[in-house]
Design a protein around this motif. Sequence first.
Motif, PDB file in Angstrom:
ATOM      1  N   TYR A   1       0.827  -1.214   0.000  1.00 19.19           N
ATOM      2  CA  TYR A   1       0.000   0.000   0.000  1.00 19.19           C
ATOM      3  C   TYR A   1       0.866   1.272   0.000  1.00 19.19           C
ATOM      4  N   GLU A   2       1.818   1.325   0.940  1.00 24.41           N
ATOM      5  CA  GLU A   2       2.606   2.571   1.039  1.00 24.41           C
ATOM      6  C   GLU A   2       3.516   2.734  -0.183  1.00 24.41           C
ATOM      7  N   ILE A   3       4.062   1.633  -0.708  1.00 24.29           N
ATOM      8  CA  ILE A   3       4.976   1.777  -1.855  1.00 24.29           C
ATOM      9  C   ILE A   3       4.177   2.121  -3.122  1.00 24.29           C
ATOM     10  N   THR A   4       3.000   1.527  -3.275  1.00 21.01           N
ATOM     11  CA  THR A   4       2.173   1.849  -4.451  1.00 21.01           C
ATOM     12  C   THR A   4       1.778   3.325  -4.444  1.00 21.01           C
ATOM     13  N   LYS A   5       1.365   3.795  -3.272  1.00 23.14           N
ATOM     14  CA  LYS A   5       0.971   5.216  -3.194  1.00 23.14           C
ATOM     15  C   LYS A   5       2.157   6.121  -3.524  1.00 23.14           C
ATOM     16  N   ALA A   6       3.315   5.791  -2.968  1.00 21.00           N
ATOM     17  CA  ALA A   6       4.504   6.622  -3.227  1.00 21.00           C
ATOM     18  C   ALA A   6       4.864   6.599  -4.714  1.00 21.00           C
ATOM     19  N   ALA A   7       4.704   5.443  -5.356  1.00 20.22           N
ATOM     20  CA  ALA A   7       5.030   5.329  -6.785  1.00 20.22           C
ATOM     21  C   ALA A   7       4.072   6.173  -7.622  1.00 20.22           C
TER      22      ALA A   7
ATOM     23  N   GLN B   1     -10.847  -0.634   1.387  1.00 18.47           N
ATOM     24  CA  GLN B   1     -10.821   0.838   1.503  1.00 18.47           C
ATOM     25  C   GLN B   1      -9.489   1.376   0.962  1.00 18.47           C
ATOM     26  N   GLN B   2      -8.393   0.696   1.306  1.00 23.30           N
ATOM     27  CA  GLN B   2      -7.079   1.111   0.782  1.00 23.30           C
ATOM     28  C   GLN B   2      -7.077   1.002  -0.750  1.00 23.30           C
ATOM     29  N   ALA B   3      -7.668  -0.081  -1.264  1.00 20.42           N
ATOM     30  CA  ALA B   3      -7.667  -0.295  -2.720  1.00 20.42           C
ATOM     31  C   ALA B   3      -8.491   0.779  -3.425  1.00 20.42           C
TER      32      ALA B   3
ATOM     33  N   TYR C   1      -6.715  -7.328 -18.749  1.00 22.26           N
ATOM     34  CA  TYR C   1      -5.510  -7.492 -17.927  1.00 22.26           C
ATOM     35  C   TYR C   1      -5.900  -7.323 -16.463  1.00 22.26           C
ATOM     36  N   PRO C   2      -5.125  -7.899 -15.544  1.00 23.47           N
ATOM     37  CA  PRO C   2      -5.460  -7.770 -14.116  1.00 23.47           C
ATOM     38  C   PRO C   2      -5.168  -6.364 -13.618  1.00 23.47           C
ATOM     39  N   ASP C   3      -6.198  -5.531 -13.559  1.00 21.67           N
ATOM     40  CA  ASP C   3      -6.040  -4.117 -13.250  1.00 21.67           C
ATOM     41  C   ASP C   3      -6.339  -3.843 -11.776  1.00 21.67           C
ATOM     42  N   ILE C   4      -6.452  -2.574 -11.441  1.00 21.16           N
ATOM     43  CA  ILE C   4      -6.697  -2.201 -10.036  1.00 21.16           C
ATOM     44  C   ILE C   4      -8.028  -2.794  -9.552  1.00 21.16           C
ATOM     45  N   ASP C   5      -9.017  -2.898 -10.430  1.00 21.64           N
ATOM     46  CA  ASP C   5     -10.296  -3.486 -10.006  1.00 21.64           C
ATOM     47  C   ASP C   5     -10.117  -4.963  -9.649  1.00 21.64           C
ATOM     48  N   ALA C   6      -9.274  -5.655 -10.429  1.00 23.87           N
ATOM     49  CA  ALA C   6      -9.010  -7.071 -10.126  1.00 23.87           C
ATOM     50  C   ALA C   6      -8.298  -7.190  -8.776  1.00 23.87           C
TER      51      ALA C   6
ATOM     52  N   VAL D   1      -8.904  -8.317  -2.717  1.00 24.02           N
ATOM     53  CA  VAL D   1      -8.883  -7.860  -1.325  1.00 24.02           C
ATOM     54  C   VAL D   1     -10.283  -7.998  -0.720  1.00 24.02           C
ATOM     55  N   ARG D   2     -11.282  -7.647  -1.525  1.00 24.33           N
ATOM     56  CA  ARG D   2     -12.679  -7.704  -1.064  1.00 24.33           C
ATOM     57  C   ARG D   2     -13.093  -9.146  -0.767  1.00 24.33           C
ATOM     58  N   TRP D   3     -12.651 -10.048  -1.639  1.00 24.93           N
ATOM     59  CA  TRP D   3     -12.922 -11.482  -1.451  1.00 24.93           C
ATOM     60  C   TRP D   3     -12.363 -11.949  -0.099  1.00 24.93           C
ATOM     61  N   VAL D   4     -11.118 -11.607   0.177  1.00 23.22           N
ATOM     62  CA  VAL D   4     -10.493 -12.019   1.441  1.00 23.22           C
ATOM     63  C   VAL D   4     -11.251 -11.407   2.615  1.00 23.22           C
TER      64      VAL D   4
END
Length: 391
Positions: free
Chosen positions: A99-105, A123-125, A361-366, A371-374
């Motif tokens: 989460y933190e590295i994706t946001k920083a990128a 929520q993070q996603a 392609y496996p995008d942010i929604d995927a 995450v939602r499934w888990v």
Amino acid sequence: MLNGEKKLARPLRWAMVGGGRLSQVGYKHRSGALRDNTAFQLVAGAFDIDADRGRDFGVHLGLDADRCYADYRELFSRERQREEGIEVVTIATPNGTHYEITKAALEAGLHVICEKPLFFTSQQAREVKALAEQKNRIVGVTYGYSGHPMLLQMRQMIASGEIGEVRMVDMRYTHGFSASDSADKFEAQKWRVDPAVAGPSFVLGDLSTHTFYISQLVLPELKLQSLLCDRQSFIASRAPLEDNAMVMMRYHGGAVGRMWTSSVDAGSMNAQQIRVIGSKASLQWCDWLPNELRYEVQNQPSQLLHHGMAYLDQAALAEDRLGALHTEGLTDAWANIYLRCALAIDAKNRGDETALANLIYPDIDAGLEGVRWVENCVRSADSGAVWVNYE
Ligand SMILES: NC(=O)c1ccc[n+]([C@@H]2O[C@H](COP(=O)([O-])OP(=O)(O)OC[C@H]3O[C@@H](n4cnc5c(N)ncnc54)[C@H](O)[C@@H]3O)[C@@H](O)[C@H]2O)c1
């Protein structure tokens, strides 16, 4: 059929965070991204939690020493100052850092390709999805197995009605490598059973998110309505994280499903399978025979469809790399996922939203759905293995 010819004007300047010398998954990323030598060019990295080892590894991968950085912050800020700095970064670190590295990128203006499970909470996603939209950038997720072309064949056959109305989805992703607690001594396993690093689950996030994404790939119209999850920690020290879980599902429209995921399936090397049962026939794919698709029509002899054959759908043939005579494997599937991500990044950069919408392609929604499934599975299990509405 793919033959390595370039599909982008030039390769994307690419870096990795994590995926260092001792990592389990790093080489899969590099062999996938660099397969065609025309989509990505590895130019920089912060490969390791141990800065010296990471720099040394980068140099041994052939990178310039001054582009092998101590950590992701230095990587992003120093590359930003270069005229030809990186454009896209892969994040192949343990879950708790994604989460933190994706946001920083994204804040640094980069496209991102991140490992699964994407984050700890939906929520993070959602927050990262909004940030990616604001920054006009792509977030791809490396559901590597989903790049096997026979899954596109499965998708097309279901869509064209060849199995009739979908009634059941039977999924499994199990192995036995954590059958004893001795497995937990290894670095790559230690963090997987630590909630602070792994997140709210072990095998549900680590394994079943792959198969869950495959179900979404082959059944894009099927939406979950409710589920019941029972999870166990057969090695007690792993509690509250599970090393085994069983999930029953109800979909909107009346279809039902089940998922078994486990790392204590003693003796099993790696068993991932999806069987979709319709009113007329069934389709079954497993990742230990990924070049085949079993097609079983009631009252007829069953058929094994084989990759690379002219009778397949164009979508499945378009990503074939070796032809029917030769066996394709996981690295080919990863190369397909990386190529799909490269095409998505290229379309985004060119502002071609139509091309982007047509790409699978496996995008942010995927990533968000995984995450939602888990989250839903854990909520059900921790409420006493009860049916919960899918939220
Ligand atoms: N898609 C797949 O098929 C697949 C397969 C295996 C693992 N994974 C995922 O990949 C991720 C990594 O798993 P792994 O098994 O390779 O873990 P691992 O423990 O084997 O390796 C992690 C690597 O990341 C490095 N690292 C850790 N924190 C870092 C940081 N802050 N900055 C830079 N480097 C850092 C470590 O030094 C190491 O090189 C996890 O999210 C996991 O779920 C996915």
